[in-house]
Design a protein around this motif. Structure first.
Motif, PDB file in Angstrom:
ATOM      1  N   ILE A  42       5.151  58.319  34.755  1.00  0.00           N
ATOM      2  CA  ILE A  42       6.011  57.540  33.852  1.00  0.00           C
ATOM      3  C   ILE A  42       7.442  58.034  34.009  1.00  0.00           C
ATOM      4  N   LEU A  43       8.343  57.123  34.359  1.00  0.00           N
ATOM      5  CA  LEU A  43       9.775  57.449  34.334  1.00  0.00           C
ATOM      6  C   LEU A  43      10.247  57.130  32.927  1.00  0.00           C
ATOM      7  N   GLY A  44      10.690  58.157  32.184  1.00  0.00           N
ATOM      8  CA  GLY A  44      10.896  57.988  30.750  1.00  0.00           C
ATOM      9  C   GLY A  44      12.338  57.997  30.295  1.00  0.00           C
ATOM     10  N   GLY A  45      12.497  58.326  29.022  1.00  0.00           N
ATOM     11  CA  GLY A  45      13.827  58.344  28.421  1.00  0.00           C
ATOM     12  C   GLY A  45      13.999  57.255  27.378  1.00  0.00           C
ATOM     13  N   THR A  46      12.886  56.611  27.001  1.00  0.00           N
ATOM     14  CA  THR A  46      12.944  55.526  26.018  1.00  0.00           C
ATOM     15  C   THR A  46      11.781  55.673  25.035  1.00  0.00           C
ATOM     16  N   THR A  47      11.872  54.948  23.925  1.00  0.00           N
ATOM     17  CA  THR A  47      10.784  54.935  22.939  1.00  0.00           C
ATOM     18  C   THR A  47       9.515  54.371  23.562  1.00  0.00           C
ATOM     19  N   GLU A  48       9.683  53.366  24.425  1.00  0.00           N
ATOM     20  CA  GLU A  48       8.529  52.708  25.053  1.00  0.00           C
ATOM     21  C   GLU A  48       7.795  53.688  25.968  1.00  0.00           C
ATOM     22  N   ALA A  49       8.549  54.503  26.693  1.00  0.00           N
ATOM     23  CA  ALA A  49       7.937  55.491  27.580  1.00  0.00           C
ATOM     24  C   ALA A  49       7.112  56.482  26.767  1.00  0.00           C
ATOM     25  N   SER A  50       7.649  56.900  25.618  1.00  0.00           N
ATOM     26  CA  SER A  50       6.922  57.856  24.774  1.00  0.00           C
ATOM     27  C   SER A  50       5.655  57.225  24.213  1.00  0.00           C
ATOM     28  N   ALA A  51       5.726  55.953  23.844  1.00  0.00           N
ATOM     29  CA  ALA A  51       4.535  55.263  23.318  1.00  0.00           C
ATOM     30  C   ALA A  51       3.471  55.176  24.412  1.00  0.00           C
ATOM     31  N   LEU A  52       3.888  54.899  25.628  1.00  0.00           N
ATOM     32  CA  LEU A  52       2.930  54.813  26.741  1.00  0.00           C
ATOM     33  C   LEU A  52       2.299  56.185  27.002  1.00  0.00           C
ATOM     34  N   ALA A  53       3.113  57.228  26.944  1.00  0.00           N
ATOM     35  CA  ALA A  53       2.595  58.581  27.181  1.00  0.00           C
ATOM     36  C   ALA A  53       1.504  58.918  26.154  1.00  0.00           C
ATOM     37  N   ARG A  54       1.752  58.580  24.889  1.00  0.00           N
ATOM     38  CA  ARG A  54       0.750  58.851  23.836  1.00  0.00           C
ATOM     39  C   ARG A  54      -0.552  58.119  24.151  1.00  0.00           C
ATOM     40  N   THR A  55      -0.423  56.860  24.575  1.00  0.00           N
ATOM     41  CA  THR A  55      -1.620  56.053  24.812  1.00  0.00           C
ATOM     42  C   THR A  55      -2.393  56.555  26.030  1.00  0.00           C
ATOM     43  N   LEU A  56      -1.688  56.889  27.107  1.00  0.00           N
ATOM     44  CA  LEU A  56      -2.394  57.390  28.294  1.00  0.00           C
ATOM     45  C   LEU A  56      -3.124  58.683  27.963  1.00  0.00           C
ATOM     46  N   CYS A  57      -2.482  59.511  27.153  1.00  0.00           N
ATOM     47  CA  CYS A  57      -3.100  60.779  26.754  1.00  0.00           C
ATOM     48  C   CYS A  57      -4.358  60.505  25.926  1.00  0.00           C
ATOM     49  N   GLU A  58      -4.209  59.568  24.987  1.00  0.00           N
ATOM     50  CA  GLU A  58      -5.335  59.198  24.115  1.00  0.00           C
ATOM     51  C   GLU A  58      -6.548  58.749  24.938  1.00  0.00           C
ATOM     52  N   TYR A  59      -6.305  57.981  26.003  1.00  0.00           N
ATOM     53  CA  TYR A  59      -7.398  57.473  26.844  1.00  0.00           C
ATOM     54  C   TYR A  59      -7.727  58.413  28.004  1.00  0.00           C
ATOM     55  N   SER A  60      -7.129  59.594  27.992  1.00  0.00           N
ATOM     56  CA  SER A  60      -7.364  60.596  29.054  1.00  0.00           C
ATOM     57  C   SER A  60      -7.121  60.027  30.455  1.00  0.00           C
ATOM     58  N   ILE A  61      -6.103  59.203  30.593  1.00  0.00           N
ATOM     59  CA  ILE A  61      -5.733  58.686  31.918  1.00  0.00           C
ATOM     60  C   ILE A  61      -4.777  59.713  32.538  1.00  0.00           C
ATOM     61  N   PRO A  62      -5.102  60.231  33.720  1.00  0.00           N
ATOM     62  CA  PRO A  62      -4.258  61.280  34.314  1.00  0.00           C
ATOM     63  C   PRO A  62      -2.841  60.766  34.547  1.00  0.00           C
ATOM     64  N   ALA A  63      -1.852  61.510  34.041  1.00  0.00           N
ATOM     65  CA  ALA A  63      -0.475  61.025  34.144  1.00  0.00           C
ATOM     66  C   ALA A  63       0.517  62.174  34.035  1.00  0.00           C
ATOM     67  N   LEU A  64       1.681  61.973  34.630  1.00  0.00           N
ATOM     68  CA  LEU A  64       2.824  62.884  34.508  1.00  0.00           C
ATOM     69  C   LEU A  64       3.978  62.114  33.883  1.00  0.00           C
ATOM     70  N   PHE A  65       4.907  62.850  33.287  1.00  0.00           N
ATOM     71  CA  PHE A  65       6.055  62.224  32.619  1.00  0.00           C
ATOM     72  C   PHE A  65       7.325  62.817  33.216  1.00  0.00           C
ATOM     73  N   SER A  66       8.332  61.981  33.400  1.00  0.00           N
ATOM     74  CA  SER A  66       9.587  62.467  33.985  1.00  0.00           C
ATOM     75  C   SER A  66      10.797  62.079  33.152  1.00  0.00           C
ATOM     76  N   TYR A  67      11.636  63.094  32.877  1.00  0.00           N
ATOM     77  CA  TYR A  67      12.917  62.880  32.191  1.00  0.00           C
ATOM     78  C   TYR A  67      14.056  63.148  33.168  1.00  0.00           C
ATOM     79  N   ALA A  68      15.161  62.422  32.984  1.00  0.00           N
ATOM     80  CA  ALA A  68      16.359  62.699  33.790  1.00  0.00           C
ATOM     81  C   ALA A  68      16.988  64.035  33.400  1.00  0.00           C
ATOM     82  N   GLY A  69      16.825  64.415  32.115  1.00  0.00           N
ATOM     83  CA  GLY A  69      17.411  65.665  31.644  1.00  0.00           C
ATOM     84  C   GLY A  69      18.810  65.479  31.095  1.00  0.00           C
ATOM     85  N   ARG A  70      19.072  64.323  30.507  1.00  0.00           N
ATOM     86  CA  ARG A  70      20.413  64.040  29.980  1.00  0.00           C
ATOM     87  C   ARG A  70      20.660  64.649  28.596  1.00  0.00           C
TER      88      ARG A  70
END
Ligand code: NAP
Length: 248
Positions: free
Chosen positions: A5-33
């Motif tokens: 997931i390329l993140g930095g938005t509310t939508e990215a965070s919502a997706l991260a929560r859901t993937l975690c909930e369903y145990s779908i293997p995933a990584l998250f990336s921030y630009a670091g701003r």
């Protein structure tokens, strides 16, 4: 399957929560701003990849099969890089975005195509302007130094913003109608300049402007990168072939 997931938005965070909930293997990336990015329930990396080559190498090295670009609609470079790297690596790509805001009855919007055009559009007598565009393009508004700018930033600026007359508020959304109405009144704001980010978290300033009859200079989004785009976490799950009813 492994998702990035390329993140930095509310939508990215919502997706991260859901993937975690369903145990779908995933990584998250921030630009670091921002100095304290929201913690995510997924393994998280921070910082640029180093262009298309860097992202392509990251996808390959980490066995990524699905790339979700959930960056901000104004993060045009990252989105272009995602298209190129996914194509090169044969990785599936989808964008999770928010629909843009649309004006409704009572709105006094003037639309412009870019930050540069916004700067030109406010040539004229001094006004008190809420400049809600983040911190990246503030220097361009020094060309209209006659205005007093109210800046709302996620982090306290490390150095003085390059605008001779300004006030800074450090705050992070979601914002409220009552709060934004009070803010606009307290600072005697006469105009808002903002990006068409879309979404709920930052929409209250537009509602407050409507109530107070204030003009809004709306910077339209850059042209979207060529990729499929969806507006909900469920649509991303469907794209991943995940049936939420069965939990698989
Ligand atoms: N632009 C806005 O108005 C805005 C508003 C709210 C949040 N954001 C968030 O802030 C971040 C940066 O925005 P921007 O406008 O600077 O983007 P940008 O101009 O499209 O990206 C510039 C560079 O920053 C790196 N980058 C951007 N997003 C990244 C991510 N999620 N993970 C890793 N590296 C990333 C990439 O560096 P490399 O080329 O080295 O890979 C990219 O080429 C985005 O993630 C976006 O979601 C932006």
């Amino acid at each position: 399957m492994k998702v990035l997931i390329l993140g930095g938005t509310t939508e990215a965070s919502a997706l991260a929560r859901t993937l975690c909930e369903y145990s779908i293997p995933a990584l998250f990336s921030y630009a670091g701003r921002v100095t304290a990015p929201k913690p995510q329930p997924l393994p998280t990396r921070v910082g640029g990849f180093g262009g298309v080559d860097g992202l392509a190498a990251f996808l390959a090295d980490n066995g990524i099969t699905h790339l979700v670009d959930a960056t901000h609609p104004f993060a045009a470079q990252m989105s272009r890089h995602a298209v190129a790297a996914a194509e090169r690596c044969g990785v599936g790509l989808i964008a999770l975005t928010r629909p843009p805001w649309e004006p409704v009855a009572g709105d006094r919007w003037q639309r412009v195509a870019s930050v540069e055009a916004a700067v030109q559009a406010i040539a004229g007598p001094a006004e008190r302007i809420m400049l809600a565009i983040g911190r990246m393009h503030l220097a361009e508004f020094a060309a209209q130094a006659q205005h007093h700018y109210l800046l709302r930033l996620v982090d306290a600026p490390g150095s003085l913003p390059p605008l001779p007359r300004h006030s800074v508020i450090v705050d992070r959304g979601p914002f409220t109608l009552d709060g934004d109405r009070a803010l606009l009144r307290a600072h005697r704001i006469e105009r808002i300049v903002c990006k068409n980010a879309g979404g709920e978290g930052a929409a209250s300033k537009l509602r407050a402007a409507r109530e107070l009859g204030l003009p809004v200079l709306m910077i339209d989004r850059p042209a979207p990168a060529p990729r499929p785009e969806v507006h909900s976490v469920d649509a991303v799950l469907a794209w991943l072939g995940h049936d939420t009813d069965l939990g698989v």
